[in-house]
Structure formats: structure tokens, C-alpha cells
Design a protein around this motif. Sequence first.
Motif, PDB file in Angstrom:
ATOM      1  N   TYR A 103       1.409   3.974   7.829  1.00  0.00           N
ATOM      2  CA  TYR A 103       1.553   2.730   7.404  1.00  0.00           C
ATOM      3  C   TYR A 103       2.985   2.617   6.671  1.00  0.00           C
ATOM      4  O   TYR A 103       3.622   1.486   7.338  1.00  0.00           O
ATOM      5  N   ARG A 104       3.549   3.301   6.403  1.00  0.00           N
ATOM      6  CA  ARG A 104       4.752   3.819   5.484  1.00  0.00           C
ATOM      7  C   ARG A 104       6.395   3.586   6.434  1.00  0.00           C
ATOM      8  O   ARG A 104       7.025   3.198   6.089  1.00  0.00           O
ATOM      9  N   SER A 129       5.811   1.835   9.491  1.00  0.00           N
ATOM     10  CA  SER A 129       6.079   0.701   9.867  1.00  0.00           C
ATOM     11  C   SER A 129       6.606  -0.144   8.411  1.00  0.00           C
ATOM     12  O   SER A 129       8.168  -0.591   9.276  1.00  0.00           O
ATOM     13  N   GLU A 130       6.541   0.161   7.902  1.00  0.00           N
ATOM     14  CA  GLU A 130       7.154  -0.599   6.279  1.00  0.00           C
ATOM     15  C   GLU A 130       8.437  -0.385   6.572  1.00  0.00           C
ATOM     16  O   GLU A 130       9.372  -0.948   5.630  1.00  0.00           O
ATOM     17  N   TRP A 147      10.823  -1.686   9.327  1.00  0.00           N
ATOM     18  CA  TRP A 147      10.564  -3.034   8.973  1.00  0.00           C
ATOM     19  C   TRP A 147      11.878  -3.857   7.978  1.00  0.00           C
ATOM     20  O   TRP A 147      12.230  -4.756   7.887  1.00  0.00           O
ATOM     21  N   SER A 148      11.164  -2.697   6.587  1.00  0.00           N
ATOM     22  CA  SER A 148      12.790  -2.657   6.065  1.00  0.00           C
ATOM     23  C   SER A 148      14.074  -2.752   6.297  1.00  0.00           C
ATOM     24  O   SER A 148      14.891  -3.577   5.384  1.00  0.00           O
ATOM     25  N   TYR A 151      13.195  -2.325  -0.828  1.00  0.00           N
ATOM     26  CA  TYR A 151      11.522  -1.825  -0.176  1.00  0.00           C
ATOM     27  C   TYR A 151      11.583  -0.542   0.790  1.00  0.00           C
ATOM     28  O   TYR A 151      10.411   0.410   0.979  1.00  0.00           O
ATOM     29  N   GLN A 185       9.341   2.953   0.115  1.00  0.00           N
ATOM     30  CA  GLN A 185       8.448   3.631   1.536  1.00  0.00           C
ATOM     31  C   GLN A 185       9.255   4.691   1.199  1.00  0.00           C
ATOM     32  O   GLN A 185       8.133   5.717   1.888  1.00  0.00           O
ATOM     33  N   ARG A 219       4.605  -5.343  13.695  1.00  0.00           N
ATOM     34  CA  ARG A 219       4.453  -6.030  12.321  1.00  0.00           C
ATOM     35  C   ARG A 219       3.292  -6.776  11.522  1.00  0.00           C
ATOM     36  O   ARG A 219       2.810  -7.408  12.406  1.00  0.00           O
ATOM     37  N   THR A 220       2.373  -5.874  11.564  1.00  0.00           N
ATOM     38  CA  THR A 220       0.887  -6.027  10.860  1.00  0.00           C
ATOM     39  C   THR A 220       1.372  -6.332   9.033  1.00  0.00           C
ATOM     40  O   THR A 220       0.188  -6.649   9.098  1.00  0.00           O
ATOM     41  N   SER A 221       2.395  -5.748   8.641  1.00  0.00           N
ATOM     42  CA  SER A 221       2.343  -5.939   7.191  1.00  0.00           C
ATOM     43  C   SER A 221       2.617  -7.624   7.169  1.00  0.00           C
ATOM     44  O   SER A 221       3.198  -8.092   7.625  1.00  0.00           O
ATOM     45  N   VAL A 233       4.507  -8.574   4.079  1.00  0.00           N
ATOM     46  CA  VAL A 233       6.009  -7.849   3.231  1.00  0.00           C
ATOM     47  C   VAL A 233       6.908  -8.741   4.144  1.00  0.00           C
ATOM     48  O   VAL A 233       7.027  -8.073   5.496  1.00  0.00           O
TER      49      VAL A 233
END
Length: 165
Positions: free
Chosen positions: A63-64, A66-67, A70-71, A79, A83, A159-161, A163
Amino acid sequence: MKKTILYLFALVTFFACQTNSQTEEKSTAVGHEGWLEGTSEEKFEEVAHQLGGFSRTMVEVSYRYSELYWSGMDENWGYAEHQVEHIIEAMEDGLKRRPERAESAESFMKESIPAIEALIKKEDKEEFLKGFRALTSGCNACHAKEGESYIMIAEPEIRTSPVRF
């Protein structure tokens, strides 16, 4: 996930303080609706089971990861730093539970992570993307060292989040 771990840690600490090895222990149920039952030792075993091994670590790292990607694409550098901090924390916690994985993870933790941290500080999207690809290679190298080269990590495509920067 962190709240669950903190809750379980609090339970473990409570039980450790309540244990008296010189007397017969009474079995009591605790937790929401008494889900945690048995002797203190049985409860410790159940809490350890709930925390899991390295597979739960990998869920959080995934999860982190992927975030983080995208950040960087959003150029949301704060962000991104956030992560990486949580990737480190999740890995360190997982390695406490599964220290036999430490040797395989050493290069990732000592080289890949600091490299991406340095690139985040530069706040350059193109450099970040190159570094992120190197980080991905570090993930895959660690998996190969563990005999799990069938777990191939790639850049996120969806992108699933929710944020956003």
C-alpha cells in the motif's frame, strides 16, 4: 493497522503485568465481547498470531509503495516522505517478527530506502521516477533472495487511494 497493533500491544503488556508464574492461572476472556480467551500464554500466542508474520508486513508495504509512487507523480513530496517513513516502520516491525528475513532485506533497507529518500528531497519528478524504478528493483531483488522471485513488483498502473495533492 497501527491502531490494531497498538491495541494488541497494550493487551500483551497488560497480560505480562498480570502473569504470576508461581500460582495457578485463572483463564479469563478479554477484548471486545471476550474474543481473547485462555491463559496468559495462550493469549500471547493468539496476539502473536493476529500480528502475523511477514505477509502482513508486505500488505502494508505494498500500500505504501503505491502511495509513494502516486505522491511522486503528483509531486507531493511531503506525502512521499510520509510513505517512506511508514515503509521503514512496517519493515522494521516485520523484521522483528521474522528476523530470518533481515539478511535478504538488508540491501533494500540500507541502500534502496536511503536512495529514494535522497531523491524525494530533490523534489524532481523525473529523478524520482528513475529512483522509484531502482526501488522497485530492490523489492524484486529481496523477493529473489527469499526464493520468491515469482512475486514481481511493478509500477502501479491504477490509483486506488482517494488521496490527491
